[in-house]
Design a protein around this motif. Structure first.
Motif, PDB file in Angstrom:
ATOM      1  N   ARG A 236       3.237   3.177   3.127  1.00 38.47           N
ATOM      2  CA  ARG A 236       2.885   4.451   3.758  1.00 38.47           C
ATOM      3  C   ARG A 236       1.445   4.833   3.434  1.00 38.47           C
ATOM      4  O   ARG A 236       0.947   4.532   2.346  1.00 38.47           O
ATOM      5  CB  ARG A 236       3.811   5.571   3.259  1.00 38.47           C
TER       6      ARG A 236
ATOM      7  N   SER B  89       4.709  -8.559   4.942  1.00 40.36           N
ATOM      8  CA  SER B  89       4.962  -8.184   6.335  1.00 40.36           C
ATOM      9  C   SER B  89       5.229  -9.439   7.152  1.00 40.36           C
ATOM     10  O   SER B  89       4.608 -10.487   6.932  1.00 40.36           O
ATOM     11  CB  SER B  89       3.765  -7.431   6.915  1.00 40.36           C
TER      12      SER B  89
ATOM     13  N   THR C 160       7.239   2.687  12.029  1.00 40.96           N
ATOM     14  CA  THR C 160       7.360   3.999  12.674  1.00 40.96           C
ATOM     15  C   THR C 160       8.529   4.044  13.650  1.00 40.96           C
ATOM     16  O   THR C 160       9.177   5.076  13.799  1.00 40.96           O
ATOM     17  CB  THR C 160       6.057   4.358  13.410  1.00 40.96           C
TER      18      THR C 160
ATOM     19  N   CYS D  15       4.474   5.926   8.234  1.00 44.44           N
ATOM     20  CA  CYS D  15       4.961   4.571   7.994  1.00 44.44           C
ATOM     21  C   CYS D  15       4.164   3.508   8.745  1.00 44.44           C
ATOM     22  O   CYS D  15       4.639   2.374   8.909  1.00 44.44           O
ATOM     23  CB  CYS D  15       6.436   4.464   8.378  1.00 44.44           C
ATOM     24  N   TYR D  16       2.966   3.859   9.213  1.00 48.13           N
ATOM     25  CA  TYR D  16       2.049   2.857   9.734  1.00 48.13           C
ATOM     26  C   TYR D  16       0.867   2.778   8.786  1.00 48.13           C
ATOM     27  O   TYR D  16       0.130   3.747   8.596  1.00 48.13           O
ATOM     28  CB  TYR D  16       1.559   3.192  11.143  1.00 48.13           C
TER      29      TYR D  16
ATOM     30  N   ASN E  72      -2.467   0.343   7.719  1.00 46.66           N
ATOM     31  CA  ASN E  72      -3.390  -0.775   7.917  1.00 46.66           C
ATOM     32  C   ASN E  72      -4.395  -0.707   6.774  1.00 46.66           C
ATOM     33  O   ASN E  72      -5.264   0.168   6.760  1.00 46.66           O
ATOM     34  CB  ASN E  72      -4.084  -0.673   9.274  1.00 46.66           C
TER      35      ASN E  72
ATOM     36  N   ASP F 129       4.159  -1.567  10.125  1.00 50.20           N
ATOM     37  CA  ASP F 129       4.471  -0.509  11.082  1.00 50.20           C
ATOM     38  C   ASP F 129       5.987  -0.368  11.180  1.00 50.20           C
ATOM     39  O   ASP F 129       6.650  -1.162  11.849  1.00 50.20           O
ATOM     40  CB  ASP F 129       3.870  -0.832  12.448  1.00 50.20           C
TER      41      ASP F 129
ATOM     42  N   GLY G 206       4.828  -5.512  12.132  1.00 49.70           N
ATOM     43  CA  GLY G 206       3.418  -5.253  12.383  1.00 49.70           C
ATOM     44  C   GLY G 206       2.482  -6.229  11.710  1.00 49.70           C
ATOM     45  O   GLY G 206       1.284  -5.955  11.585  1.00 49.70           O
TER      46      GLY G 206
END
Length: 284
Positions: free
Chosen positions: A237, A53, A18, A26-27, A29, A16, A58
Motif C-alpha cells: 500500500r 508480484s 484495487t 492498494c496500488y 508503484n 495492484d 500488476g
C-alpha cells in the motif's frame, strides 16, 4: 549494525489489488512512489529484493529493470498466480499443465521464483489448489524457489503437507506471513519439517506487535532454525511508505534489526538471516 548483501525476501515493486479490495491505497508503484526509499536501502547494504508480484497482481518487469538501474539493487522477478479473488480470469479455464507452462515460460525469460502463490483465510479454493499443482510441476523442472502466501498465517501446515505429499524439496519452499497466525508452535512444527519461513510483515503492527515477532524469532534462532528464517516488509500500500506516515522500507534495518540485537539475538545469527539465507535457498 553494518551489513552488506542484505536481501528483502518478500516485496512488491508494482502491485495492484484495487479490484479485489476496492481501495486506491492498494496500488503501489515503487518506482513512482518510493524510489528515494529504495535508494536509501542500497546505502544500508541491501543488494537484493524479491518481487513477489505475479500475474493478476500488476507485475511489471520493465519497472523492475528501471529500479535496478536506478538503485543498484537486484530485483528478482517471480512467476505464478496469487489467490482468489485476484487470479486472472483465465485460470479456472486452463489446465494445471497449461498454467505450469506459463510459469515455465516466465522462468525461461528471467523469473527466478515461483510465487507468491496463496491460499485464502482458512480456505483452499479449487483455483488456488490448481495453481499449487502447477507450481509443483514447474518447480520439478526448474528447481526454482517456491514462495507461498498464507492469509493471516492460516493453512501453513496444510501447505507444507501438500508439498510433502508431492515430494517437493522442502529446502526450496518459503512459507510467508506465518507470524500473523500468532502460533509459535505451528511455526516450529513446519520448520522442523524442513521448509523455510518468512517474517515478512515486519512493521505491520495492526496485525501483530513487532515485540511478538522478535520473541518468535529469538526462540526459533535459539532452537536451531536460523538458516530457515527470512525477513521482509511486504509493502502493498502507498500508506506503508515513510512519506505517507507508514514505517518505510528502512524500518527493518534501522529499527527492527537493532531490537533483535537488544533482545539477545547474536549479530552473526542476524547476518545469516539477512544476508545469506535467501542465497543459500536459491542455491540448494
Amino acid at each position: 549494525m553494518e551489513f552488506e548483501n542484505i536481501t528483502y525476501s518478500h516485496e512488491h515493486m508494482v502491485i495492484d489489488l484495487t479490484k479485489g479490495k476496492n481501495d486506491p491505497d492498494c496500488y503501489l508503484n515503487v518506482f513512482e512512489d518510493a524510489l528515494d526509499e529504495l535508494k536509501g536501502l542500497y546505502d544500508r547494504g541491501v543488494r537484493r529484493i524479491v518481487d513477489c508480484s505475479n500475474r493478476g497482481m500488476g507485475v511489471d518487469w520493465e519497472t523492475n529493470k528501471k529500479l535496478s538501474a536506478e538503485t543498484g539493487i537486484e530485483i528478482i522477478n517471480s512467476t505464478g498466480f496469487y489467490k482468489d479473488p485476484f487470479l486472472p480470469e483465465y485460470v479456472p479455464a486452463k489446465s494445471v499443465t497449461e498454467l505450469s507452462e506459463i510459469m515455465l515460460d516466465d522462468i525461461q525469460h528471467g523469473a527466478k521464483v515461483i510465487g507468491e502463490i496463496g491460499t485464502s483465510k482458512n480456505e483452499w479454493t479449487e483455483n488456488e489448489h490448481k495453481v499449487f499443482e502447477a507450481g509443483v510441476l514447474a518447480q520439478r523442472q526448474t528447481n526454482a524457489v517456491i514462495i507461498t502466501h498464507t492469509t493471516l498465517g492460516t493453512l501453513m501446515k496444510e501447505q507444507v503437507r501438500f508439498f510433502e505429499e508431492n515430494q517437493v524439496n522442502l529446502r526450496k519452499v518459503i512459507i510467508s506471513h506465518v507470524a500473523l497466525a500468532n502460533d509459535l508452535g505451528s511455526i516450529e512444527e513446519i520448520l522442523h519439517a524442513g521448509v523455510n519461513v518468512a517474517f515478512d510483515t515486519i512493521g505491520k503492527i495492526k496485525y501483530l506487535p513487532d515485540e511478538d515477532r522478535i520473541r518468535f524469532m529469538k526462540y526459533l534462532i535459539e532452537h536451531g532454525y536460523e538458516k530457515q528464517l527470512l525477513m521482509s516488509m511486504d509493502f502493498t500500500r502507498k500508506s506503508h511508505l515513510k512519506k505517507n506516515g507508514g514505517p518505510g522500507y528502512a524500518y527493518l534495518i534501522d529499527v527492527f534489526a537493532p531490537e533483535l540485537l537488544k533482545a539477545g539475538v547474536q549479530e552473526e545469527s542476524l547476518r545469516q538471516i539477512m544476508c545469506r539465507n535467501f542465497t543459500e535457498i536459491m542455491e540448494a
